[in-house]
Design a protein around this motif. Structure first.
Motif, short mmCIF file in Angstrom:
data_model
loop_
_atom_site.label_atom_id
_atom_site.label_comp_id
_atom_site.label_asym_id
_atom_site.label_seq_id
_atom_site.Cartn_x
_atom_site.Cartn_y
_atom_site.Cartn_z
N LEU A 12 9.52 -24.87 31.52
CA LEU A 12 8.78 -26.03 31.03
C LEU A 12 9.48 -27.34 31.40
O LEU A 12 8.81 -28.33 31.72
CB LEU A 12 8.58 -25.93 29.52
N GLU A 13 10.80 -27.35 31.37
CA GLU A 13 11.53 -28.56 31.77
C GLU A 13 11.29 -28.87 33.24
O GLU A 13 11.14 -30.05 33.61
CB GLU A 13 13.03 -28.39 31.50
N ARG A 14 11.27 -27.85 34.09
CA ARG A 14 10.96 -28.08 35.51
C ARG A 14 9.55 -28.62 35.66
O ARG A 14 9.30 -29.54 36.46
CB ARG A 14 11.13 -26.78 36.31
N GLU A 15 8.61 -28.07 34.89
CA GLU A 15 7.22 -28.52 34.95
C GLU A 15 7.11 -29.98 34.51
O GLU A 15 6.39 -30.77 35.12
CB GLU A 15 6.34 -27.62 34.07
N VAL A 16 7.81 -30.34 33.45
CA VAL A 16 7.80 -31.73 32.97
C VAL A 16 8.36 -32.65 34.05
O VAL A 16 7.82 -33.73 34.32
CB VAL A 16 8.59 -31.86 31.65
N GLY A 17 9.45 -32.23 34.68
CA GLY A 17 10.03 -33.04 35.77
C GLY A 17 9.05 -33.23 36.91
O GLY A 17 8.92 -34.34 37.45
N ARG A 18 8.38 -32.17 37.28
CA ARG A 18 7.39 -32.25 38.36
C ARG A 18 6.25 -33.19 37.97
O ARG A 18 5.84 -34.05 38.76
CB ARG A 18 6.84 -30.85 38.67
N LEU A 19 5.76 -33.06 36.74
CA LEU A 19 4.66 -33.91 36.29
C LEU A 19 5.09 -35.38 36.18
O LEU A 19 4.31 -36.28 36.48
CB LEU A 19 4.12 -33.42 34.95
N ARG A 20 6.33 -35.61 35.76
CA ARG A 20 6.82 -37.00 35.71
C ARG A 20 6.88 -37.59 37.11
O ARG A 20 6.57 -38.77 37.30
CB ARG A 20 8.20 -37.03 35.06
#
Length: 161
Positions: free
Chosen positions: A94-102
């Motif tokens: 989820l942290e990787r996904e948040v980084g990608r979305l940011r």
């Protein structure tokens, strides 16, 4: 010569520890699996069947319950450890996904800022054009509502230092 013995030496002879036979252990295990608590009548009956003292049977049950509890705690710990590992892996995902979305959001905001200010087509008159001019300078994050309002013709002015 008992008077020559040191006070640390015991005068009673050491009792030999009697090991249970495989058959005795098997019978005790089967009864333990059926019922973990030992009733007094059942203790006497088992002691007679096995040729042991009732106290030996009671101690065996007490030790077996302690070992069973430790094994149960170890299994619970392993299950919790697996769950923790699973949750930690999900958190990292989820942290990787948040980084990608940011990153995507930042790209979108940069693209919007490049079109700053938004000009109306030349066919509209000058007074209307002044009302609908939208400016975002040093805003940081651009809100979708502000962009929509600007595009729909509302007057939006966002100037921050």
């Amino acid at each position: 010569m008992a008077f020559l013995q040191s006070p640390n030496q015991k005068q009673t002879p050491k009792r030999l520890k009697k090991r249970l036979t495989e058959d005795q252990v098997r019978l005790l295990e089967s009864h333990f699996n059926y019922e973990m608590k030992l009733e007094p009548d059942r203790k006497i009956q088992l002691a007679r069947e096995l040729g042991l003292q009732p106290r030996q049977v009671a101690i065996w049950y007490q030790n077996k319950r302690a070992r069973w509890k430790n094994q149960t705690l170890e299994l619970d710990y392993k299950a919790l450890q697996l769950r923790l590992d699973s949750v930690a892996a999900e958190k990292r995902r989820l942290e990787r996904e948040v980084g990608r979305l940011r990153g995507e959001l930042q790209k979108a905001q940069d693209a919007i800022i490049q079109f700053n200010p938004i000009q109306l087509p030349p066919s509209t008159n000058q007074s209307l054009q002044e009302e609908v001019t939208c400016t975002w300078e040093n805003v940081g994050q651009l809100q979708v509502d502000d962009l929509f309002a600007c595009l729909m013709g509302a007057k939006v002015q966002k100037l921050q230092n």
